[in-house]
Design an enzyme around this catalytic site. Structure first.
Site: not given
Length: 484
Positions: A83, A160, A184
């Site tokens: 990420k 996210s 997330s």
């Protein structure tokens, strides 16, 4: 043996490592296949960086090792994505926000370094909801742009960590890292039909399962954690074992399991999602799992006293410290906030800069969070529970809102509610309590959209939780590749 492209794409992380270690599959061939897949599916916008040269060079180094050397690497030749808010040496770490675009850290986050040391190959960085402050992964173009769900590109992948989840579901990579503050890793895992772990955080300090100080663009030191994501529980357990230094894990015996069903997290669900979740419960119960209804009537009220008081106060110091420690191009939270591209994230940082919940923070940390943790501990102890089980989200993936990044949603025609609150309701309490959560696929709504179940375990019970997940996955199965 000769592996076709389709066979390579369907390899789980554990299967890919076994094939490369055995000399049956060249790491360079596998990486080339996945790089081509990433380029062919660039419309999903799952990645912000694709490291073609670096990934191929790393794969060639793995192939040059002797068989005994490869066998000592638990992730030999495994391509992963990370990420874009997790520090990576030599690759951008922008957190999807303009003020950090192009920033390259000096060193890997410790969790990333452990994967690389074990033989993993960084294929690239994964797109995400800007600054990790949202659950849709919808960013305004022309900056990061929205991540698209491989099951339906017009719908959100969750966030996210939406880019990591979309890349794994789309067979761009078999596994990767996300981060989790309020849901997330688990929300995008559910909406993309994969597995996501939120490791224990405990007190946010020494009780953390993963220690990545100043190595992740932060929201909250109390709540943030890196988390592994993959297509199977075994893949997630493999990454977790490498990061933590633990050994292999065996499935739990289902006939000995007592699993609680917390009433507040089974209410107000989309009907089609509830049907899928209840069908999964029936399979598990038929296999011997004992389910125990638990009230936890204070759960949501306690969580409300904790959640935003922490998430809207801690970035003031935590993000500021990360910017300085990493010599980032922006050196203050105000500088970062001034260039935020997404309206929903800009509104959140207006509240952060105003310290709108600062007056609630002390009480959240000294009174309400301890009471929430006590509620969980008492629930596990009083009913002799191994875990809690509930739908990861209240509804399946909704259409992307490319104008605002996040909007309001209606569950089966009920009054519209805030999209973030709708998706966070079930995942957020475990985050605030600091306990581990594991999301795994429950099935498909209307045969086309994935939904998930979440297992939460007692404080520090990550290994046991993963063992239960392995057992449940053997009963419920995994999802096929989406038709892209």
């Amino acid at each position: 043996m000769t592996w076709t492209v389709d066979q390579q794409l369907e390899l789980s992380a554990t299967q890919a490592v076994e094939a490369i270690q055995a000399g049956q599959l060249k790491a360079a061939d596998y990486v080339a296949t996945l790089l081509a897949r990433a380029q062919a599916l660039s419309n999903l916008n799952a990645l912000t960086v694709l490291d073609v040269e670096g990934a191929l060079a790393a794969a060639q180094r793995i192939d040059a090792l002797g068989a005994s050397e490869r066998a000592r690497l638990p992730l030999a030749g495994l391509p992963v994505v990370v990420k874009d808010n997790i520090n990576t040496r030599g690759l951008q770490t922008s957190a999807g926000t303009p003020a950090l675009e192009g920033f390259v850290p000096a060193r890997h986050a410790p969790s990333v370094q452990r994967l690389v040391d074990a033989g993993a190959i960084l294929l690239g960085k994964a797109n995400m909801h800007e600054l990790a402050f949202g659950i849709t992964s919808t960013n305004l173009a022309p900056h990061a742009g929205p991540v698209r769900n491989p099951w339906d590109p017009e719908r959100i992948p969750g966030g996210s960590s939406g880019g990591t989840a979309a890349a794994i579901a789309a067979r761009i990579v078999p596994a990767g890292l996300g981060t989790d503050t309020g849901g997330s890793t688990r929300i995008p895992a559910a909406l993309c039909g994969i597995v996501g772990l939120r490791p224990s955080v405990g007190d946010g300090g020494t009780q953390r399962r993963y220690h990545d100080p100043q190595a992740v663009v932060p929201i909250s030191h109390t709540r943030d954690t890196v988390g592994p994501m993959g297509r199977t529980v075994a893949d997630v357990a493999l990454l977790d074992a490498v990061i933590t230094g633990h050994g292999p894990l065996s499935p739990a015996a289902v006939t000995n399991l007592r699993v609680g069903l917390p009433a507040p997290l089974w209410e107000g669900l989309e009907a089609a999602l509830e049907d899928v979740a209840r069908a999964a419960l029936a399979k598990l119960e038929a296999a011997g799992v004992t389910f125990v209804p638990v009230e936890m009537s204070e759960l949501l009220a306690l969580n409300d006293r904790v959640s935003y008081a922490i998430a809207l106060h801690e970035p003031i110091d935590d993000l500021a410290a990360w910017l300085v420690a990493n010599h980032a191009p922006a050196q203050t939270v105000a500088e970062v906030a001034a260039r935020i591209a997404s309206p929903d994230v800009r509104a959140a940082y207006d509240a952060v800069l105003a310290d709108a919940r600062g007056g609630d923070y002390h009480g959240a940390m000294t009174v309400w969070r301890p009471r929430l943790q006590q509620l969980y501990a008492q629930t596990f102890a009083a009913s002799g529970l191994d875990a809690l089980l509930f739908p990861t989200t209240r509804l399946a993936a909704v259409p992307i809102d490319e104008l605002n990044g996040s909007s309001r949603v209606s569950i089966d025609g009920a009054a519209p509610i805030d999209e973030m609150e709708a998706y966070l309701r079930n995942t957020d309490p475990a985050s605030n309590a600091g306990i581990a959560g594991l999301a795994l696929p429950a099935g498909l709504v209307d045969a086309r959209l994935p939904v998930g179940l979440e297992l939460d375990g007692p404080a520090g019970g990550d290994r046991r939780l993963l063992a239960i997940g392995l057992a449940f996955e053997a009963i419920l199965g995994t999802l096929p590749a989406p038709e892209i």
